[in-house]
Design an enzyme around this catalytic site. Structure first.
Site, short mmCIF file in Angstrom:
data_model
loop_
_atom_site.label_atom_id
_atom_site.label_comp_id
_atom_site.label_asym_id
_atom_site.label_seq_id
_atom_site.Cartn_x
_atom_site.Cartn_y
_atom_site.Cartn_z
N GLY A 76 0.83 -1.21 0.00
CA GLY A 76 0.00 0.00 0.00
C GLY A 76 0.86 1.25 0.00
N ASN A 77 0.24 2.37 0.22
CA ASN A 77 1.00 3.62 0.30
C ASN A 77 0.34 4.55 1.32
OD1 ASN A 77 -0.93 5.45 -1.14
ND2 ASN A 77 -0.59 3.91 -2.74
N ARG A 78 0.96 5.69 1.52
CA ARG A 78 0.58 6.54 2.64
C ARG A 78 -0.52 7.56 2.30
NH1 ARG A 78 4.57 7.35 6.53
NH2 ARG A 78 4.37 9.59 6.32
N SER A 79 -1.15 7.45 1.15
CA SER A 79 -2.16 8.44 0.78
C SER A 79 -3.38 8.34 1.71
CB SER A 79 -2.61 8.21 -0.67
OG SER A 79 -3.64 9.11 -0.96
#
Ligand code: C5P
Length: 416
Positions: A210-213
């Site tokens: 995933g990512n931090r958005s």
């Protein structure tokens, strides 16, 4: 809708002309009530021409129509921009020594005031107390922005841009239910698709890449678009649903992975006037999904699995290519870029290269870092267009203000 636009005597009075235009473009009837001092900055002829109505300047003109009572009573919204320290003081103390303050006393509709003045005046305890009093009475006081003031000085006291004032007015009206969100505005009748949040690419039933958005910028884009009149679909990736006053008007299409996002965007794209790709899409996904949780080996070794990745499609570039293949100019396509500067170039160098690679109509670049942009309520954005070397810098400011600037640029593109 009947709007009274009060203008008091500050240099920022010129920005009220743009605000007036936004209301007029949305089909609202606007009566401008400038104070005597305001007319030193922008003259009666300008207000009359832009509003298409006679300008009301004092209580003694057309006395048979009793304008000091009628205008306030009949208004659906009174907005004062700019509001000087003097106007705030007179309004707070219930003075009615001119037409504008009389209107403020007779209005029973939402009242929005947008102060603009030098920082010292804004921070003076008298002004602070007057603003607090007005807010306690239900007046919506828009915080001035920070930046260059009339002279060389800078600080809090600038009048926000017209589109921000306009969006704040629509938000107030939506909150009190006197206007249907989306009923009128610069994006009226436009169908927009916003993608937001960050994709999650599952590896096994419990793990994902995933990512931090956080989805905050995308939520702000969707909410502001509703306020500006658009019909909004939000393809949301792993983020909380928008919760602002216009949230009910946003159609949410939740997805998890890049491939699901691509399918949702492609089906929505066929009827969209604008697509804003704000989501942080994973460039890679695990090549194989493991149906059972990947276990640690218990053989005394420190071995760990190697995860093979495959490329995800570039959804944004795909949309641009499909539009070109169809020989179409619609929809307007906006990309986002989370960038960091490095030895190869600055944030802007990378953003310019990305704009060329992606081929979209507008690229919104944010500088990212561990404590910058992701999950924060504020950011600095750079707006780049392919046909123009100029870069619009927005902020540091709220994600809402960034959203307003993006829609302002989109509205320009739609008007071409
Ligand atoms: O290449 P990069 O990920 O920096 O590009 C960011 C822009 O491209 C964003 O608008 C994002 O939504 C979009 N994107 C995409 N498909 C990908 C990766 C990014 O549409 N696979």
């Amino acid at each position: 809708m009947r709007v009274v636009l009060g203008v008091s005597g500050g240099i920022a009075a010129y920005k009220a002309c743009a605000l007036l235009r936004l209301f007029r473009e949305a089909g609202d009837d606007v009566t401008v009530v400038p104070t005597r001092a305001a007319l030193h900055f922008v003259g009666e002829t300008t207000w009359a021409a832009l509003s298409g109505r006679p300008v009301q300047t004092d209580v003694w003109a057309q006395a048979h129509e009793v304008p000091h009572v009628r205008l306030g009573q009949e208004a659906d919204l009174v907005v004062v921009a700019p509001a000087t320290a003097d106007l705030l003081a007179r309004a707070a103390h219930g003075l009615a020594d001119d037409l504008l303050t009389s209107v403020l006393l007779t209005a029973r509709c939402p009242v929005v005031v947008a102060p603009a003045m030098h920082t010292e005046m804004w921070e003076h305890p008298a002004t602070v107390a007057n603003v607090a009093l007005l807010r306690r009475r239900g007046v919506e006081v828009i915080e001035p922005s920070s930046g260059r003031l009339t002279g060389a000085d800078t600080g809090p006291g600038r009048l926000p841009e017209a589109i921000e004032l306009y969006a704040a007015c629509r938000e107030v009206l939506a909150r009190v239910g006197t206007s249907t969100p989306g009923a009128s505005g610069p994006l009226t009748g436009r169908r927009v698709v916003v993608t937001a949040g960050g994709t999650r690419e599952p590896l096994d039933p419990v793990r994902y890449l995933g990512n931090r958005s956080s989805g905050k910028q995308g939520s702000a884009l969707a909410e502001v678009a509703v306020e500006l009149g658009a019909e909004v679909r939000l393809v949301s990736c792993n983020m909380p649903a928008p919760s602002g006053p216009t949230a009910g008007a946003i159609e949410c299409l939740p997805v998890q992975t890049a491939l699901e996002l691509q399918a949702a965007v492609r089906s929505a794209a066929s009827t969209a006037d604008v697509i804003v790709m704000c989501a942080a899409v994973a460039d890679f996904r695990p090549a194989h999904y493991q149906g059972a949780k990947i276990k640690k080996t218990d053989d005394g070794t420190e071995s760990a699995p190697t995860i093979e990745l495959v490329r995800n499609p570039d959804i944004l570039a795909g949309l641009v290519a499909e539009r070109a293949a169809a020989g179409a100019t619609s929809p307007v396509i906006v990309g986002f870029a989370a960038e960091t500067g490095d030895e190869q170039g600055t944030v802007l160098d990378h953003a310019r290269a990305k704009l060329a690679r992606k081929g979209c109509d507008l690229l919104v670049a944010n500088e990212v870092g561990v404590d910058k942009t992701f999950g924060q309520d504020t950011s600095t954005a750079y707006l780049l267009r392919p046909d123009n070397d100029e870069v619009t810098v927005v902020g540091p400011t709220t994600k809402r203000a960034v959203a307003e600037a993006v829609w302002r640029a989109v509205a320009d593109l739609l008007a071409r």
